[in-house]
Design an enzyme around this catalytic site. Structure first.
Site, mmCIF file in Angstrom:
data_model
loop_
_atom_site.group_PDB
_atom_site.id
_atom_site.type_symbol
_atom_site.label_atom_id
_atom_site.label_comp_id
_atom_site.label_asym_id
_atom_site.label_seq_id
_atom_site.Cartn_x
_atom_site.Cartn_y
_atom_site.Cartn_z
ATOM 1 C CE LYS A 295 89.211 -17.850 1.701
ATOM 2 N NZ LYS A 295 88.894 -19.001 2.598
ATOM 3 C CB SER B 52 92.382 -20.544 3.510
ATOM 4 O OG SER B 52 90.966 -20.569 3.532
ATOM 5 C CB SER C 196 89.372 -21.303 6.107
ATOM 6 O OG SER C 196 90.334 -22.234 5.693
#
Lengths: 487, 113
Positions: free
Chosen positions: A77, A152, A176
């Site tokens: 990420k 997210s 997330s």
């Protein structure tokens, strides 16, 4: 080959059926080819991936024994620092920022010789549930590219679901990791707060943030957690607990385990379609000797309100560091220092980030601190206590991961509160610091749905063991030909 | 401060209607080092009003005597030996500076004319 799980791929490398370099190249080629459609990567890091793969092949050539997941590619990420590699949090304000150091988990993955394929797309500063707030545009759900992958950590979930990488890393502040795992039909784990070092993870809400893995199977996540977890003196909230092997309970029988279903998460917030689906699923699992009991966790009703006071409060403080002075975007249109900071932040942050900074500064203002921030922290105590009581009787707590399957871009952006409500199942867990997992359990409206299991603090092994057995019973497999058809 | 809270009714629990005006957002913008257009002021005041009115449900909870949790886990202060560890990556840090001069960050003048 790209649709095999991490364990299968590792065995292929170990048995010399494929070299680490060939494997890495296959994933890079597929990632490049499909990224144009899926927009899951902010950056593909071909060079570092190949260097790492070469190290593994050298080891094999000299007859050295490989440790598990050496040579298996992984995507990261874009809020986790990799030295000299652009790390942006999908925000304009960090465009071009190259961290001068590695996050602790990157050091661990490098030490394990796992090729890093790229930095994945996300909601800006991890604030969002769909990747729609990303400065680089929304990622696409490989099951139906007209829907969002969740967020997210949307890009990391897409990477694993679409065969761009067998494993990936996300971060979970209010769901997330689990919510995109659910939307994309894969496994996602949020470990106990403090299990994995946050050093080098760009902070959103420090008391809630936790790094965790995405994978195709529970077993792969258990092995990856063995690599990622551990005390780190550089993270003052890192928990100094004894290392354990998270795979130890994977084959333990789950006959007779007691599973709680909280009424507050299993009620009218679910559509009839979704509720019927989970009713039938629980029936099926009851036949396997699992004992389900409906319980009340009264404070969970207030978790969303609590979260949307505490998380923005912490974020407004954490994000004050982005001022255009030392790194990232600086506005050219300013004549004084304060004006430069104000314009850099106004031009550099997106609307959702600004919204949360405003919420945070409101609830921390004198006169409102007690009514909002302190009140929310008190309710947080009650949430922790409710869970603590439940775990005196039950092994795990079960709920859907999300109230609905994946939605379409734009569907929830007009009303921020509606977007926040999508996280209603996952948020309470972060407030209490507990470990939780989402495993794929089937399809509703041709889109994947996830089952969320929550465990007691530091009981990841038990949680993963139960999840692994459920995975076997549910037999949910990614339909690769379906995904290949989409791409 | 320009914050307004109006009590609309109260029975056994206190329910407030929170009004977030454009003036409130303007004030928060100054605190946040942000600036907004008129349209943004409208939008954010509307959004925050919705969010805080939703959060009013917390007033239903009796929290008398409950100790606030700033963290999920019991945490204690972490003390470290006060020891200098030399840092050698100054060039890498300065490479990220929008404007640099001899290992210092250059910024516009601090005092306005």
């Amino acid at each position: 080959m790209i649709h095999l799980n991490a364990h299968e791929l590792f065995n292929k490398i170990k048995n010399k059926e494929v070299s680490a370099l060939e494997l890495t190249n296959a994933f890079i080629t597929h990632s490049k080819k499909t990224n144009a459609v899926l927009n899951s990567y902010n950056l593909i890091t071909e060079e570092i991936a190949i260097n790492t793969a070469n190290r593994v092949d050298k080891k094999i050539a000299t007859g050295e024994k490989l440790e598990i997941f050496e040579g298996v590619p992984i995507a990261i990420k874009d809020n986790i620092c990799i030295e000299d590699i652009e790390t942006t949090c999908s925000s304009k304000i960090l465009e071009g920022f190259k961290p001068p150091y590695n996050a602790t988990i990157i050091e661990k993955l490098n030490a394990m010789n796992m090729p890093i394929i790229g930095k994945t797309n996300m909601d800006e500063f991890a604030m969002g549930s769909s990747t729609e707030t990303s400065f680089y545009g929304v990622s696409k759900n490989p099951w139906d590219i007209s829907t969002v992958p969740g967020g997210s950590s949307g890009g990391s979930a897409v990477a694993v679901a679409s065969g761009q990488a067998p494993l990936s890393i996300g971060s979970d502040t209010g769901g997330s990791i689990r919510q995109p795992a659910s939307f994309c039909g894969i496994v996602g784990v949020k470990p106990t707060y403090g299990r994995i070092s946050r050093y080098g993870l760009m902070a959103f809400a420090s008391s809630l943030d936790q790094i965790g893995p995405f994978s195709k199977t529970v077993e792969d996540s258990a092995h990856l957690l063995n690599i990622l977890c551990g005390y780190d003196f550089r993270d003052s909230t890192s928990q100094n607990v004894k290392a354990e092997d998270f795979t130890r309970d994977l084959n333990r029988s789950i006959k007779g385990i007691k599973v709680a279903i909280p009424k507050e998460l299993y009620n009218s917030s679910l559509s009839k379609e979704v509720k019927d689906y989970y009713d039938q699923l629980i029936n099926k699992l009851s036949n396997e000797g699992i004992i389900f009991e409906e319980i009340e966790l009264p404070s969970l009703k207030y978790a969303l309100s609590t979260y949307y006071i505490i998380a923005p409060a912490e974020a407004s403080s954490n994000l004050s560091r982005y001022d255009g002075v030392r790194y990232g975007y600086r506005s050219e249109n300013a004549n004084s220092l304060i004006e430069m900071m104000t314009k850099s932040r106004s031009e550099g942050f997106g609307d959702e980030v600004k919204r949360r900074i405003l919420i945070g500064n409101y609830v921390l203002s004198s006169g409102y601190y007690d009514a909002y921030y302190k009140k929310a922290q008190q309710v947080r105590t009650l949430i922790k206590e409710d869970y603590k009581k439940a775990f005196e009787t039950y092994d795990v707590i079960l709920s859907p991961t999300t109230p609905t399957p994946a939605f379409k871009p734009g569907e929830k952006t007009a009303n921020p509160l509606e977007m926040y409500l999508n996280d209603i199942m996952t948020i309470p867990v972060n407030l209490a610091g507990l470990p939780a997992i989402s495993i794929p359990c089937g399809m509703v409206n041709n889109l994947p749905m996830g089952l969320q299991l929550t465990g007691n603090v530091f009981e990841e092994s038990k949680l993963l063991g139960i999840s692994n057995q459920l995975e076997k019973i549910l037999c949910f497999k990614l339909n690769n030909s379906f995904i290949e058809g989409v791409l | 401060m320009y914050f307004h809270i109006y009590a609309i009714h109260s029975s056994y629990v206190k329910i407030f209607f929170v009004m977030i005006t454009k003036e409130t957002i303007k004030h928060l913008a100054v605190l946040s080092r942000l600036e907004f257009t008129e349209k943004q002021l409208d939008n954010f005041s509307h959004d925050l009003e919705n969010i805080f009115n939703y959060a009013q449900m917390l007033n239903e909870v009796d929290t008398t005597g409950i100790i606030p949790s700033s963290h999920a886990m019991p945490l204690q202060n972490v003390f470290k030996e006060d020891r200098v560890i030399p840092y050698h990556n100054i060039e890498k840090i300065m490479a990220n500076a929008p404007l640099e001069e001899s290992h210092a960050f250059r910024v516009p003048k601090i005092l306005a004319d």
